[in-house]
Design a protein around this motif. Structure first.
Motif, PDB file in Angstrom:
ATOM      1  N   ARG A  15      -1.697  10.028   0.040  1.00 53.27           N
ATOM      2  CA  ARG A  15      -2.598   9.014  -0.480  1.00 53.27           C
ATOM      3  C   ARG A  15      -2.434   7.688   0.265  1.00 53.27           C
ATOM      4  NH1 ARG A  15       1.487   9.909  -4.276  1.00 53.27           N
ATOM      5  NH2 ARG A  15       2.906   8.133  -4.587  1.00 53.27           N
ATOM      6  N   GLY A  16      -3.421   6.826   0.056  1.00 57.09           N
ATOM      7  CA  GLY A  16      -3.278   5.429   0.437  1.00 57.09           C
ATOM      8  C   GLY A  16      -3.668   5.046   1.842  1.00 57.09           C
ATOM      9  N   GLU A  17      -3.819   6.019   2.754  1.00 59.35           N
ATOM     10  CA  GLU A  17      -4.080   5.651   4.140  1.00 59.35           C
ATOM     11  C   GLU A  17      -5.442   4.970   4.290  1.00 59.35           C
ATOM     12  OE1 GLU A  17      -1.631   8.972   6.725  1.00 59.35           O
ATOM     13  OE2 GLU A  17      -3.431   9.588   5.662  1.00 59.35           O
ATOM     14  N   ALA A  20      -7.204   3.155   2.100  1.00 56.22           N
ATOM     15  CA  ALA A  20      -7.181   1.784   1.582  1.00 56.22           C
ATOM     16  C   ALA A  20      -6.428   0.858   2.526  1.00 56.22           C
ATOM     17  CB  ALA A  20      -6.554   1.761   0.196  1.00 56.22           C
ATOM     18  N   CYS A  21      -5.306   1.331   3.059  1.00 58.94           N
ATOM     19  CA  CYS A  21      -4.527   0.503   3.972  1.00 58.94           C
ATOM     20  C   CYS A  21      -5.291   0.261   5.267  1.00 58.94           C
ATOM     21  CB  CYS A  21      -3.187   1.174   4.251  1.00 58.94           C
ATOM     22  SG  CYS A  21      -2.021   0.147   5.179  1.00 58.94           S
ATOM     23  N   ASP A  75       1.116   5.593   7.567  1.00 55.33           N
ATOM     24  CA  ASP A  75       1.738   6.410   6.526  1.00 55.33           C
ATOM     25  C   ASP A  75       3.248   6.216   6.510  1.00 55.33           C
ATOM     26  OD1 ASP A  75       1.843   7.745   9.053  1.00 55.33           O
ATOM     27  OD2 ASP A  75       2.393   9.603   8.034  1.00 55.33           O
ATOM     28  N   PHE A  97       0.863  -1.183   0.000  1.00 51.20           N
ATOM     29  CA  PHE A  97       0.000   0.000   0.000  1.00 51.20           C
ATOM     30  C   PHE A  97       0.898   1.232   0.000  1.00 51.20           C
ATOM     31  CE2 PHE A  97      -2.841  -3.186   1.777  1.00 51.20           C
ATOM     32  CZ  PHE A  97      -4.063  -2.887   1.171  1.00 51.20           C
ATOM     33  N   ASP A  98       0.814   2.005  -1.062  1.00 48.69           N
ATOM     34  CA  ASP A  98       1.601   3.240  -1.125  1.00 48.69           C
ATOM     35  C   ASP A  98       0.889   4.292  -0.282  1.00 48.69           C
ATOM     36  OD1 ASP A  98       2.897   5.592  -1.677  1.00 48.69           O
ATOM     37  OD2 ASP A  98       2.814   5.391  -3.864  1.00 48.69           O
ATOM     38  N   THR A  99       1.349   4.443   0.945  1.00 51.69           N
ATOM     39  CA  THR A  99       0.738   5.394   1.880  1.00 51.69           C
ATOM     40  C   THR A  99       1.649   6.603   2.069  1.00 51.69           C
ATOM     41  OG1 THR A  99       1.668   4.103   3.714  1.00 51.69           O
ATOM     42  CG2 THR A  99      -0.609   3.648   3.101  1.00 51.69           C
TER      43      THR A  99
END
Length: 450
Positions: A39-41, A43-44, A93, A27-29
């Motif tokens: 981004r990404g928090e 979804a993770c 993150d 997951f690119d957080t």
């Protein structure tokens, strides 16, 4: 007859921790510091919640003041619910990474050469994965800990927690009800030192303190004018002289209890003189390896200029010039630090805090510390837990405002030659597979005896 030695049988948590960490890294957080591009928090966080719900947890998902800043909380009931709860917290993150600089893609979560690779491998999806693995095992196997455990997976730590822990503490204190102690990142990792008797001792550094963080803006105002004229009120000159004085200043030596205890333990084990007043203290510290950078930075306050901004045209003297200074302040030193800064920058430069987070320190004692030490010794007879101060900061700064006693304890047994400190925010960040498995075993033991 040969003595029979029973083989270690890995737990469910130990078996799945490596895969969980790998999946978390995918997951690119990336936290840029700008809510518009971070981004990404979400979804993770939703994935973490799904892993917990799969084994029976009821989770609470909260967005902390900005869309997508996802946080997940889950509570596991303990045997004695009258005791204060223990929180395990980890941030989802990570700092950004440039793929072209890496040996592997920073968001691949690759498991190669005995390591899990990727951004967040040590900061701090390693601990998040251990938390998740242990939480899943305890729930799935109906294991009841001595007291309530709260698992908190939060957003925005890498930008100071404004849209993460700080927002949660201010707006959702109910999520922390009954919590008296907490463990988080940047502690529990091993540091191998040579003993005076020729052997080795592995220190496991428990974070009991961290410096305050402040990003200070300096502003100088002058008189605008043509670049060809003589000009005695140049804002750039005024500011640059103030920045030079501040940036080259050495703040006084101040040794906190946490630092003093670490130095005393290091002297006792190695026979080396870690007296901070020694003229060769920097050379002695260097024998500790990469951790020396962190330890050395906890002897004094620091004020490092990091950004300058002035002007808009080569032949125009600007009316205003500004600088940003990264300030790290020892516990109890804020008032004296500000007084010194004011003296150094002078009356023609003003200052204000863009971000200011308190320092923190607790003592290295009590039942929770005993449980940490017992857990380490149960899995590493050469281990010894010692306190230390982190020169940076964590989400503990916010949680401490609620009266929660915080420690850094994310156990990892590391290879002696691994430059662990350089991996934080560094290229080719990675964590040893065996260190994750070791840490999971220690974490299980710790939580079952805390």
């Amino acid at each position: 007859m040969a003595e029979h030695v029973s083989a270690h049988i890995p737990s469910r948590a130990e078996n799945e921790v490596v895969d969980l960490v790998s999946q978390l890294i995918r997951f690119d957080t990336s936290n840029t510091g700008d809510p518009a591009t971070t981004r990404g928090e979400r979804a993770c966080a939703e994935w973490v919640a799904a892993q917990l719900e799969e084994v029976g947890y009821e989770t609470v998902y909260v967005e902390s003041g900005q869309p997508g800043r996802g946080n997940v909380f889950a509570r596991l009931a303990g045997a004695d619910r009258s005791r204060g709860a223990l929180m395990l917290h980890g941030h989802l993150d990570v700092v950004p990474a440039e793929p072209a600089d890496w040996s592997v893609h920073p968001f691949s979560g690759a498991v190669e050469d005995g390591y899990v690779w990727g951004r967040g491998a040590v900061d701090m999806k390693d601990m998040v994965g251990m938390m998740l693995a242990v939480a899943r095992r305890f729930k799935a196997e109906n294991i009841v800990p001595p007291r309530d455990l709260v698992f908190a997976f939060v957003a925005d730590e890498e930008a100071g927690g404004t849209w993460g822990c700080q927002w949660l503490v201010k707006h959702r204190p109910d999520l922390f009800e009954g919590i008296t102690e907490a463990v988080g990142e940047v502690g529990g990792f091993s540091l191998t030192l040579p003993r005076r008797d020729g052997g080795e001792r592995r220190f496991y550094l428990v974070e009991t303190a961290e410096k305050g963080l402040g990003w200070m803006r300096l502003t100088a105002k002058g008189r605008a004018g043509h670049g060809s004229f003589l000009h005695e009120e140049n804002a750039v000159t005024i500011l640059s002289q103030a920045v030079a004085r501040l940036g080259s200043h050495t703040f006084p030596l101040v040794i906190s209890d946490s630092v003093a205890e670490f130095l005393a333990a290091a002297s006792e084990e190695t026979g080396l003189d870690f007296d901070p007043m020694s003229p060769d203290i920097e050379g002695t510290l260097a024998k500790l390896g990469s951790i020396a950078r962190i330890i050395g930075a906890t002897f004094r306050d620091t004020a490092n200029p990091t950004m300058l901004q002035a002007g808009y045209k080569a032949n125009v003297i600007p009316q205003t010039a500004q600088a940003i200074v990264d300030c790290r302040i020892l516990p109890g030193r804020l008032a004296e630090f500000e007084r010194t800064v004011d003296e150094l920058i002078g009356p023609d430069v003003t200052r204000d805090w863009i971000t200011s987070l308190d320092s923190y320190e607790t003592s290295f004692d009590g039942d929770l510390v005993d449980a940490m030490n017992a857990a380490i010794l149960a899995h590493d007879p050469l281990g010894r837990t010692v306190p230390y101060m982190l020169s940076a900061g964590t989400d503990a700064k916010a949680f401490a405002k609620l009266g929660i006693r915080c420690f850094g304890f994310a156990p990892l047994q590391l290879p002696p030659d691994l430059d662990f400190a350089a991996l934080f925010h560094g290229v080719d960040e990675r964590v040893p597979v065996e260190a994750l498995r070791f840490g999971t075993r220690v974490m299980e033991h710790f939580l079952l005896h805390s």
